[in-house]
Design a protein around this motif. Sequence first.
Motif, PDB file in Angstrom:
ATOM      1  N   GLY A   4      37.209  58.383  37.168  1.00 30.94           N
ATOM      2  CA  GLY A   4      37.557  57.974  38.518  1.00 30.94           C
ATOM      3  C   GLY A   4      39.030  58.206  38.759  1.00 30.94           C
ATOM      4  O   GLY A   4      39.757  58.738  37.933  1.00 30.94           O
ATOM      5  N   SER A   5      39.483  57.771  39.909  1.00 32.17           N
ATOM      6  CA  SER A   5      40.888  57.968  40.261  1.00 32.17           C
ATOM      7  C   SER A   5      41.769  56.990  39.481  1.00 32.17           C
ATOM      8  O   SER A   5      41.302  55.966  38.981  1.00 32.17           O
ATOM      9  N   SER A   6      43.050  57.308  39.402  1.00 33.10           N
ATOM     10  CA  SER A   6      43.966  56.420  38.687  1.00 33.10           C
ATOM     11  C   SER A   6      44.042  55.052  39.369  1.00 33.10           C
ATOM     12  O   SER A   6      44.229  54.035  38.696  1.00 33.10           O
ATOM     13  N   GLY A   7      43.875  55.016  40.684  1.00 25.59           N
ATOM     14  CA  GLY A   7      43.863  53.742  41.395  1.00 25.59           C
ATOM     15  C   GLY A   7      42.690  52.874  40.992  1.00 25.59           C
ATOM     16  O   GLY A   7      42.829  51.661  40.815  1.00 25.59           O
ATOM     17  N   GLN A   8      41.517  53.483  40.836  1.00 31.74           N
ATOM     18  CA  GLN A   8      40.324  52.741  40.413  1.00 31.74           C
ATOM     19  C   GLN A   8      40.503  52.218  38.991  1.00 31.74           C
ATOM     20  O   GLN A   8      40.163  51.079  38.693  1.00 31.74           O
ATOM     21  N   ILE A   9      41.037  53.070  38.124  1.00 34.59           N
ATOM     22  CA  ILE A   9      41.239  52.670  36.728  1.00 34.59           C
ATOM     23  C   ILE A   9      42.237  51.517  36.661  1.00 34.59           C
ATOM     24  O   ILE A   9      42.006  50.526  35.968  1.00 34.59           O
ATOM     25  N   TYR A  10      43.347  51.626  37.407  1.00 35.88           N
ATOM     26  CA  TYR A  10      44.344  50.555  37.431  1.00 35.88           C
ATOM     27  C   TYR A  10      43.717  49.248  37.910  1.00 35.88           C
ATOM     28  O   TYR A  10      43.962  48.193  37.334  1.00 35.88           O
ATOM     29  N   HIS A  11      42.917  49.328  38.951  1.00 36.59           N
ATOM     30  CA  HIS A  11      42.266  48.129  39.497  1.00 36.59           C
ATOM     31  C   HIS A  11      41.414  47.451  38.424  1.00 36.59           C
ATOM     32  O   HIS A  11      41.479  46.226  38.243  1.00 36.59           O
ATOM     33  N   HIS A  12      40.614  48.220  37.705  1.00 36.86           N
ATOM     34  CA  HIS A  12      39.742  47.648  36.676  1.00 36.86           C
ATOM     35  C   HIS A  12      40.550  47.118  35.496  1.00 36.86           C
ATOM     36  O   HIS A  12      40.239  46.044  34.955  1.00 36.86           O
ATOM     37  N   LEU A  13      41.603  47.846  35.088  1.00 31.84           N
ATOM     38  CA  LEU A  13      42.440  47.366  33.996  1.00 31.84           C
ATOM     39  C   LEU A  13      43.155  46.071  34.368  1.00 31.84           C
ATOM     40  O   LEU A  13      43.307  45.170  33.536  1.00 31.84           O
ATOM     41  N   LYS A  14      43.578  45.958  35.607  1.00 37.48           N
ATOM     42  CA  LYS A  14      44.240  44.735  36.072  1.00 37.48           C
ATOM     43  C   LYS A  14      43.269  43.554  35.992  1.00 37.48           C
ATOM     44  O   LYS A  14      43.638  42.468  35.535  1.00 37.48           O
ATOM     45  N   THR A  15      42.023  43.777  36.404  1.00 36.55           N
ATOM     46  CA  THR A  15      41.009  42.728  36.341  1.00 36.55           C
ATOM     47  C   THR A  15      40.718  42.340  34.895  1.00 36.55           C
ATOM     48  O   THR A  15      40.636  41.157  34.559  1.00 36.55           O
ATOM     49  N   LEU A  16      40.568  43.339  34.030  1.00 38.36           N
ATOM     50  CA  LEU A  16      40.298  43.070  32.611  1.00 38.36           C
ATOM     51  C   LEU A  16      41.486  42.372  31.947  1.00 38.36           C
ATOM     52  O   LEU A  16      41.302  41.507  31.090  1.00 38.36           O
ATOM     53  N   SER A  17      42.697  42.733  32.342  1.00 37.94           N
ATOM     54  CA  SER A  17      43.894  42.068  31.813  1.00 37.94           C
ATOM     55  C   SER A  17      43.941  40.612  32.259  1.00 37.94           C
ATOM     56  O   SER A  17      44.256  39.721  31.461  1.00 37.94           O
ATOM     57  N   SER A  18      43.615  40.364  33.506  1.00 39.00           N
ATOM     58  CA  SER A  18      43.614  38.991  34.028  1.00 39.00           C
ATOM     59  C   SER A  18      42.601  38.116  33.306  1.00 39.00           C
ATOM     60  O   SER A  18      42.803  36.914  33.154  1.00 39.00           O
ATOM     61  N   ALA A  19      41.503  38.731  32.850  1.00 45.40           N
ATOM     62  CA  ALA A  19      40.462  38.002  32.129  1.00 45.40           C
ATOM     63  C   ALA A  19      40.743  37.952  30.623  1.00 45.40           C
ATOM     64  O   ALA A  19      39.901  37.469  29.853  1.00 45.40           O
TER      65      ALA A  19
END
Length: 56
Positions: A4-19
């Motif tokens: 996916g796009s780097s924006g999508q990857i960043y969004h998912h990594l941010k969510t996983l980091s928050s969890a």
Amino acid sequence: MGLGSSGQIYHHLKTLSSANIVEQHGRGDYRIAAKRVVPLFVSMLAAADIAGDLGT
């Protein structure tokens, strides 16, 4: 890799980091948190089993 796009990857990594599932170890360097490895694999295997992707 077709992730996916780097924006999508960043969004998912941010969510996983928050969890607290992944930890950031530098710019663009993310790793699964050591205490989350086994629970993550168990969850992935359960999801694959439910989806019928494990075979018999």
